[in-house]
Design a protein around this motif. Sequence first.
Motif, PDB file in Angstrom:
ATOM      1  N   GLN A 102      -8.038 -26.123 -64.016  1.00  0.00           N
ATOM      2  CA  GLN A 102      -7.446 -24.859 -63.598  1.00  0.00           C
ATOM      3  C   GLN A 102      -6.083 -25.073 -62.939  1.00  0.00           C
ATOM      4  O   GLN A 102      -5.736 -26.178 -62.524  1.00  0.00           O
ATOM      5  N   SER A 103      -5.316 -23.971 -62.838  1.00  0.00           N
ATOM      6  CA  SER A 103      -3.995 -24.053 -62.207  1.00  0.00           C
ATOM      7  C   SER A 103      -4.095 -24.542 -60.772  1.00  0.00           C
ATOM      8  O   SER A 103      -3.263 -25.327 -60.306  1.00  0.00           O
ATOM      9  N   ASP A 104      -5.120 -24.083 -60.039  1.00  0.00           N
ATOM     10  CA  ASP A 104      -5.304 -24.523 -58.658  1.00  0.00           C
ATOM     11  C   ASP A 104      -5.541 -26.027 -58.579  1.00  0.00           C
ATOM     12  O   ASP A 104      -5.124 -26.682 -57.621  1.00  0.00           O
ATOM     13  N   ASP A 105      -6.224 -26.577 -59.598  1.00  0.00           N
ATOM     14  CA  ASP A 105      -6.452 -28.020 -59.638  1.00  0.00           C
ATOM     15  C   ASP A 105      -5.128 -28.764 -59.746  1.00  0.00           C
ATOM     16  O   ASP A 105      -4.904 -29.783 -59.087  1.00  0.00           O
ATOM     17  N   LEU A 106      -4.241 -28.256 -60.578  1.00  0.00           N
ATOM     18  CA  LEU A 106      -2.949 -28.895 -60.778  1.00  0.00           C
ATOM     19  C   LEU A 106      -2.106 -28.848 -59.511  1.00  0.00           C
ATOM     20  O   LEU A 106      -1.369 -29.786 -59.209  1.00  0.00           O
ATOM     21  N   LEU A 107      -2.216 -27.780 -58.754  1.00  0.00           N
ATOM     22  CA  LEU A 107      -1.412 -27.626 -57.542  1.00  0.00           C
ATOM     23  C   LEU A 107      -1.847 -28.564 -56.423  1.00  0.00           C
ATOM     24  O   LEU A 107      -1.034 -28.948 -55.581  1.00  0.00           O
ATOM     25  N   THR A 108      -3.120 -28.951 -56.397  1.00  0.00           N
ATOM     26  CA  THR A 108      -3.626 -29.775 -55.292  1.00  0.00           C
ATOM     27  C   THR A 108      -3.999 -31.198 -55.704  1.00  0.00           C
ATOM     28  O   THR A 108      -4.482 -31.967 -54.880  1.00  0.00           O
ATOM     29  N   LYS A 140       3.447 -38.081 -66.032  1.00  0.00           N
ATOM     30  CA  LYS A 140       4.688 -37.425 -66.460  1.00  0.00           C
ATOM     31  C   LYS A 140       4.379 -36.085 -67.124  1.00  0.00           C
ATOM     32  O   LYS A 140       5.065 -35.080 -66.873  1.00  0.00           O
ATOM     33  N   ASP A 141       3.349 -36.071 -67.961  1.00  0.00           N
ATOM     34  CA  ASP A 141       2.933 -34.818 -68.598  1.00  0.00           C
ATOM     35  C   ASP A 141       2.496 -33.809 -67.543  1.00  0.00           C
ATOM     36  O   ASP A 141       2.809 -32.616 -67.637  1.00  0.00           O
ATOM     37  N   TYR A 142       1.754 -34.310 -66.562  1.00  0.00           N
ATOM     38  CA  TYR A 142       1.279 -33.446 -65.480  1.00  0.00           C
ATOM     39  C   TYR A 142       2.452 -32.799 -64.741  1.00  0.00           C
ATOM     40  O   TYR A 142       2.421 -31.597 -64.437  1.00  0.00           O
ATOM     41  N   ILE A 143       3.465 -33.589 -64.432  1.00  0.00           N
ATOM     42  CA  ILE A 143       4.624 -33.060 -63.710  1.00  0.00           C
ATOM     43  C   ILE A 143       5.268 -31.916 -64.489  1.00  0.00           C
ATOM     44  O   ILE A 143       5.678 -30.902 -63.914  1.00  0.00           O
ATOM     45  N   GLY A 144       5.337 -32.076 -65.804  1.00  0.00           N
ATOM     46  CA  GLY A 144       5.874 -31.007 -66.632  1.00  0.00           C
ATOM     47  C   GLY A 144       5.050 -29.728 -66.510  1.00  0.00           C
ATOM     48  O   GLY A 144       5.598 -28.618 -66.403  1.00  0.00           O
ATOM     49  N   LYS A 145       3.725 -29.867 -66.507  1.00  0.00           N
ATOM     50  CA  LYS A 145       2.850 -28.697 -66.347  1.00  0.00           C
ATOM     51  C   LYS A 145       3.005 -28.085 -64.960  1.00  0.00           C
ATOM     52  O   LYS A 145       3.006 -26.860 -64.802  1.00  0.00           O
ATOM     53  N   LEU A 146       3.127 -28.941 -63.940  1.00  0.00           N
ATOM     54  CA  LEU A 146       3.276 -28.458 -62.576  1.00  0.00           C
ATOM     55  C   LEU A 146       4.564 -27.657 -62.421  1.00  0.00           C
ATOM     56  O   LEU A 146       4.578 -26.604 -61.761  1.00  0.00           O
ATOM     57  N   LYS A 147       5.630 -28.130 -63.019  1.00  0.00           N
ATOM     58  CA  LYS A 147       6.896 -27.399 -62.962  1.00  0.00           C
ATOM     59  C   LYS A 147       6.759 -26.035 -63.630  1.00  0.00           C
ATOM     60  O   LYS A 147       7.343 -25.049 -63.167  1.00  0.00           O
ATOM     61  N   GLY A 148       5.968 -25.970 -64.695  1.00  0.00           N
ATOM     62  CA  GLY A 148       5.755 -24.707 -65.381  1.00  0.00           C
ATOM     63  C   GLY A 148       5.000 -23.699 -64.530  1.00  0.00           C
ATOM     64  O   GLY A 148       5.201 -22.490 -64.643  1.00  0.00           O
ATOM     65  N   ALA A 150       4.663 -23.980 -60.862  1.00  0.00           N
ATOM     66  CA  ALA A 150       5.224 -23.796 -59.522  1.00  0.00           C
ATOM     67  C   ALA A 150       6.735 -23.702 -59.474  1.00  0.00           C
ATOM     68  O   ALA A 150       7.297 -23.324 -58.437  1.00  0.00           O
ATOM     69  N   GLY A 151       7.420 -24.040 -60.562  1.00  0.00           N
ATOM     70  CA  GLY A 151       8.869 -24.123 -60.520  1.00  0.00           C
ATOM     71  C   GLY A 151       9.297 -25.529 -60.141  1.00  0.00           C
ATOM     72  O   GLY A 151       8.546 -26.283 -59.524  1.00  0.00           O
ATOM     73  N   GLU A 152      10.519 -25.892 -60.510  1.00  0.00           N
ATOM     74  CA  GLU A 152      10.957 -27.277 -60.350  1.00  0.00           C
ATOM     75  C   GLU A 152      11.025 -27.719 -58.894  1.00  0.00           C
ATOM     76  O   GLU A 152      10.566 -28.814 -58.546  1.00  0.00           O
ATOM     77  N   GLU A 153      11.581 -26.897 -58.023  1.00  0.00           N
ATOM     78  CA  GLU A 153      11.749 -27.314 -56.629  1.00  0.00           C
ATOM     79  C   GLU A 153      10.405 -27.468 -55.913  1.00  0.00           C
ATOM     80  O   GLU A 153      10.184 -28.439 -55.196  1.00  0.00           O
ATOM     81  N   LYS A 154       9.508 -26.510 -56.111  1.00  0.00           N
ATOM     82  CA  LYS A 154       8.203 -26.605 -55.464  1.00  0.00           C
ATOM     83  C   LYS A 154       7.414 -27.782 -56.021  1.00  0.00           C
ATOM     84  O   LYS A 154       6.699 -28.481 -55.275  1.00  0.00           O
TER      85      LYS A 154
END
Length: 345
Positions: A102-108, A140-148, A150-154
């Motif tokens: 889930q998105s929450d999983d990616l954020l934490t 690296k793939d994860y970071i791309g998803k995270l940017k999608g 939360a946005g790049e800065e966050k």
Amino acid sequence: MASASSFILFILQACACLFFYNIGAQANKTFSAIFSFGDSILDTGMNNNLLSGRCNYPPYGRDFPGKVATGRFCNGKNPTDLIAEALGIKDTVPAYLKPDLQSDDLLTGVGFASGGSGIDPLTSSTLGVVAMSQQLQYFKDYIGKLKGIAGEEKAKAIIANSLVLMSAGNNDIGVSYNAGMRKLEYTFPAYCAQLVTWSTTFLEQLYALGARRFGVLSTVAFGCEPSARLTGGSACSMAANLGAQMYNNLLKAGIASLQSKHPDAKLVFFDIFTPLVNIASNPQQFGFQNANSGCCGGTSICLPFSPFTCPDASTYVFWDFVHPTEKTYRIIVSDVLNKTLSSFS
């Protein structure tokens, strides 16, 4: 009287563990997420779709929330989960390849560690698991998803403020060196030095991707594992543990050198070797009854639906032939966090 004394000591140690966890939860607030790389000590289910290196079957996971086998090499939670729990990040850490992530999983935070993997490229290929080079690519793939999401800065802030765990060296020494071909190429001290070079290079790659706070685990105490003990309740193998200590000392020095190179980062050595030796050498003092065999598997990996699994894993130091039980991990994690959390401030 001796039994009563042991029980009192066990209660005091349990209270100490709770106390340390409370410290960890209060001290957190600055860790936005958690990520794990390396081997089965930290694996939260990355191997579930592989042909080898899997443990997503009972009795694994017997004491995990929901009593389900998730691919963790334990009866319950492992250090990735327990550190995340102690720091107040999340209760359990999903593997990056979990189908319903889930998105929450990616954020934490998620886990990239793969049981059977090692920092030596030969190790993962020998055992057919997710190599650490592939774990890095997944990150690296994860970071791309995270940017999608939360946005790049966050996303950059989340990565920089996360705790990155790494466990390597266990399978490299046990598989690629002791039982493999590397001993034809290296003396043991030279191989340990090479492992440290590979490890610090991997940490540099994570640093280049924005990670800044690292907890680098020592190896486990090889000589105290059921696979290394003789029958009849022998003591830990001193020779095997001396080898682990040699590597761990070099790794600690390598991390210190990397810290000097990157003063904006925090690279902290997590010594899990010493508390495991203490527990395995004095099991009764920590409330255990058995340190010589695994609760399931005895001196091997747990077989699916093994009828020989012990009824109460909390009385065993080890779950299978090399992996500790959740109770053992909890004591180790409490010890490690109590000694290292201040290093991240």
